[in-house]
Enzyme design. Structure first.
Site, PDB file in Angstrom:
ATOM      1  N   VAL A 257       0.853  -1.199   0.000  1.00 16.86           N
ATOM      2  CA  VAL A 257       0.000   0.000   0.000  1.00 16.86           C
ATOM      3  C   VAL A 257       0.884   1.242   0.000  1.00 16.86           C
ATOM      4  CG1 VAL A 257      -2.058  -1.013   1.024  1.00 16.86           C
ATOM      5  CG2 VAL A 257      -0.221  -0.272   2.525  1.00 16.86           C
ATOM      6  N   GLU A 258       0.688   2.069  -1.011  1.00 16.44           N
ATOM      7  CA  GLU A 258       1.463   3.302  -1.142  1.00 16.44           C
ATOM      8  C   GLU A 258       0.768   4.203  -2.136  1.00 16.44           C
ATOM      9  OE1 GLU A 258       5.246   2.640  -3.416  1.00 16.44           O
ATOM     10  OE2 GLU A 258       4.747   0.527  -3.143  1.00 16.44           O
ATOM     11  N   TRP A 259       1.141   5.469  -2.155  1.00 16.10           N
ATOM     12  CA  TRP A 259       0.656   6.385  -3.182  1.00 16.10           C
ATOM     13  C   TRP A 259       1.570   6.257  -4.394  1.00 16.10           C
ATOM     14  CZ3 TRP A 259      -3.777   6.949  -1.453  1.00 16.10           C
ATOM     15  CH2 TRP A 259      -4.117   7.486  -0.212  1.00 16.10           C
TER      16      TRP A 259
END
Length: 380
Positions: A257-259
């Site tokens: 999960v990351e931008w």
């Protein structure tokens, strides 16, 4: 008056000449063939004066000109590819020339031990097959290799250097190309997390190959999913389950999960929505694989959404410029991604480098599915 007959005689001659002229249309139509020839027209002497009668083919044929006999002339042997063989395997046919000993040696493959097919292969092709039962045989302690990686952009972490920890590994995707897994392992890759899926419809084209070859080389390996914020969590969990085998010997699955500024999905949900989506995804994977997923994240995403959340889940933290305690204060962690510019034999280009937060004995317990309570504490 004696010259008056001259014009009459002259006119008579002209009249006789007009009677023999060939310039009229009817005469031109029946004119004889021209004597001019070209390379594609037979000379007039060869043209018969009368029409050529049609030949009676059945009455007789002209003798074909003599042709040179080719070296292979004669009846063409029929293929024996589909004939049943009544001879012993390896015995030459009577018409065949027995092979010399040197020829036999060249055609005989060298003796080698039988190849053991990895148990994971059928599951990889058919993810819907029933689970395999874990073998009752005791697990053997796999060999650990010391780190021999180099770094294109080395960082001095001081006393908190990842080099002080014993168990190093890598994470890979299609961008590492065709990996020499046995060689990569001897360079210090004791484990590998392999990109499997992202979103609800993309499978990394190298996943199946990497999944199989990493295990054949003796690495502990797991699969990771890149979460896409424009698809439902349930769809993404189903897609991961469809493509990643349920292998009891694999490491727990990972949710990344990351931008991502390069993603087609520009949505940034609220923290509440982020945590809800992650929980749905992780619950589904844990029910299916029987192992609690690992959460991989980066500093900016963590600061926006994950501070204080998911305390009962293992974390894999990216921190390539400082120790995780500096970027994620108060967070216990299991894996640390300390470089994105690693260099190693067995891989062309750069590769991500990671380290396990524990001792070799703790690694053996955790990777075999028997984690210890101490291992969840951070070694700050």
């Amino acid at each position: 008056m004696r010259f008056s007959a001259v014009p009459a005689i002259f006119l008579a001659c002209l009249t006789l000449a007009g009677c023999t002229s060939t310039s009229g249309p009817d005469v031109l139509a029946s004119a004889a063939p021209s004597r001019e020839t070209t390379s594609s027209v037979a000379p007039p002497a060869a043209v018969p004066s009368a029409p050529v009668p049609s030949a009676d083919i059945a009455a007789g044929q002209q003798t074909a000109p003599h042709q040179e006999v080719l070296a292979w002339a004669g009846p063409i042997p029929e293929s024996k590819a589909f004939e049943s063989a009544d001879r012993a395997v390896g015995a030459p046919l009577p018409a065949e020339r027995p092979m010399a000993a040197t020829e036999v040696a060249m055609m005989t493959p060298p003796a080698r031990p039988p190849v053991v097919t990895p148990v994971v292969a059928p599951i990889m092709e058919r993810p819907d097959l029933p689970d395999m039962e874990e073998t009752a045989q005791p697990r053997t302690r796999s060999k650990l290799y010391s780190r021999q990686f180099r770094d294109a952009k080395p960082i001095n972490f001081g006393r908190s250097s990842p080099h002080k920890l014993a168990v190093h590994g890598v994470d890979v995707s299609r961008w590492q190309g065709d990996i020499d897994w046995p060689r990569l392992r001897t360079q210090g890759a004791n484990f590998a997390y392999i990109k499997a899926t992202d979103g609800g419809d993309h499978l990394d084209p190298m996943f199946r190959t990497n999944w199989r070859k990493a295990k054949e080389a003796g690495l502990k390996r797991g699969a990771y999913h890149f979460f896409y914020w424009c698809r439902t969590a349930g769809e993404q969990a189903d897609w991961f389950i469809r493509n990643v085998p349920r292998d009891p010997d694999a490491l727990p699955p990972v949710i990344d999960v990351e931008w991502n500024g390069e993603s087609a999905c520009k949505r940034r949900p609220s923290t509440e929505n982020v945590l809800e989506k992650m929980q749905v995804f992780m619950d589904k994977l844990e029910r299916y694989y029987g192992k609690r997923p690992v959460i991989y994240t980066a500093p900016d995403f963590y600061a926006d959404n994950l501070q204080g959340a998911f305390q009962n889940y293992p974390f894999w933290l990216r921190s390539v410029a400082a120790h995780p305690s500096k970027r994620y204060p108060g967070r216990k962690w299991l894996f640390w991604q300390y470089s994105g510019s690693g260099l190693s034999h067995g891989v062309e280009g750069r590769i991500d480098l990671n380290v396990f937060n524990g001792s070799p004995d703790q690694w053996m317990r955790w990777s075999s599915g028997r984690p210890s309570n101490r291992m969840m504490a951070a070694n700050d």
